[in-house]
Design an enzyme around this catalytic site. Sequence first.
Site, PDB file in Angstrom:
ATOM      1  N   CYS A   1       0.844  -1.203   0.000  1.00  0.00           N
ATOM      2  CA  CYS A   1       0.000   0.000   0.000  1.00  0.00           C
ATOM      3  C   CYS A   1       0.882   1.257   0.000  1.00  0.00           C
ATOM      4  O   CYS A   1       1.500   1.571  -1.004  1.00  0.00           O
ATOM      5  CB  CYS A   1      -0.972  -0.037   1.175  1.00  0.00           C
TER       6      CYS A   1
ATOM      7  N   HIS B   1      -3.409  -5.232  -0.051  1.00  0.00           N
ATOM      8  CA  HIS B   1      -2.930  -5.757   1.232  1.00  0.00           C
ATOM      9  C   HIS B   1      -2.930  -7.291   1.211  1.00  0.00           C
ATOM     10  O   HIS B   1      -3.911  -7.923   1.624  1.00  0.00           O
ATOM     11  CB  HIS B   1      -3.811  -5.258   2.378  1.00  0.00           C
TER      12      HIS B   1
ATOM     13  N   GLU C   1      -1.510  -9.317   3.131  1.00  0.00           N
ATOM     14  CA  GLU C   1      -1.499  -9.918   4.469  1.00  0.00           C
ATOM     15  C   GLU C   1      -2.878 -10.384   4.914  1.00  0.00           C
ATOM     16  O   GLU C   1      -2.997 -11.300   5.744  1.00  0.00           O
ATOM     17  CB  GLU C   1      -0.920  -8.935   5.494  1.00  0.00           C
TER      18      GLU C   1
END
EC number: 6.3.4.2
Length: 545
Positions: free
Chosen positions: A379, A515, A517
């Site tokens: 990001c 993102h 994750e």
Amino acid sequence: MATNYIFVTGGVVSSLGKGIAAASLAAILEARGLNVTIMKLDPYINVDPGTMSPTQHGEVFVTQDGAETDLDLGHYERFIRTKMTKRNNFTTGKIYSEVLRKERRGDYLGATIQVIPHITNEIKDRVIAGAQGHDVVIVEVGGTVGDIESLPFLEALRQLAVQVGREHTLFMHLTLVPYIPTAGEVKTKPTQHSVKELLSIGIQPDVLICRSDRMIPPNERAKIALFCNVAERAVISLKDVNSIYQIPALLKSQGLDDFVCERFRLTCPEADLTEWEQVLYKQANPVGEVTIGMVGKYTELPDAYKSVNEALKHAGLTNRLSVNIKYIDSQDVETKGVEVLKGIDGILVPGGFGYRGVEGKIRTAQYARENKIPYLGICLGMQIALIEYARNVAGLTKANSSEFDKDCEQPVVALITEWQDAEGNTEVRTDESDLGGTMRLGAQQCHLVSGSRARELYGKETIEERHRHRYEVNNTLLPQIEKAGLKVTGLSADKKLVEIIEVPNHPWFVACQFHPEFTSTPRDGHPLFAGFVKAAYENHKKSVK
């Protein structure tokens, strides 16, 4: 099959790990073939965590459908296969705002709006809606029993248990059983008082999960069962462990899943925890280790980067490596220089907002690029890598983001004003839009360029990843940066927005606007994190020769 409800509460102190306990029980029930989901009810008055400080609340977890939610939903997705949605998390603020909206619209036909029944009914309706289509729904109530904020939620769940029938509901209460070194024993009185508090609002717990730094002796468990009116086999000892992924096996070894299935009269096979055993084996038997430098602005609270931390650990499991995370405040890079980056095997710059520490992150990206250190930008971590490349390679010396300098001459990153959502609808934002709920959120398609590192890692042409941001790469200035060598290797569904960039002639330099994750799990990992940690290990081996 009727839906069965497990209501999870906590007592004595906060931060006992209700979310981990709930997710671990869900993992065991899922391993028995049941369709399980988990909900989190948060008593705070914010509508959602989207505008809350990461140093107070921890990270904001983004669901597939674009909800900004509590970090516990990240735990839920890492433990079970079910994907969370907007229905899986709501707050006091969201409940009140919806009730007030209905009142203004005239839905209540002039009635006096009260906590009971209007607020409690709204809570019950949302829990029932979120439970649709599942065999078991686990509902975690945030906060601690006795807090004034959680009373409407507890009352709503008490009523719901009566409505759906006690044969389809189970109350599970987490408490603290502290060990007193001077006395040489654990103390059960805090648990007894916590249960007494729960009883005072009409809830009798069926299961007690007793948190301690050690296993609780059988005689103390029997004592808790007697004085709290709970079956002795339903008093579960949950000691501190080295890894949260040990919890499912610990709960199963004490028969918690059997107790739940018997309570709900469910006939299902024994839980197969083979996948979790493999996770624990890899964790306990690494073949090497790496140190990752995480350069951010919220480093005083690691929970601000909870999913990133976990994704790095998952990448360690994929590569059979132990991953050490060194947190580096990006302002330290500004004040102390790049010396603070020495001795690390890979650099990760995660997402963030605001100008503080940004120049330190830009210097970090430059250090990683020039010194051939594996780099993963997420990001904002991608945006600062682009700014650095524009300034120092492409000749755009005044390059910046309009987030940090609204009047910058070369805004290589700028406010996105229009884009398509996952359904193809056009979203529009301006500088005047509210901060809350106005970002590009949720899962979006991304096309990967053939021959790129990203395409090689994912192994397919089209992927779907989750977003949470307002600013995008400015396509007007992009050609000059690409001409200087930067590779754009991932594009949005309409191929108008930059999603992934790669630096050429570098061992491993990948940055993404999304993102990754949020979709990493201990059992499956994530290709970007796995590739990054593998590259960091290769760099580590060179440095120790």
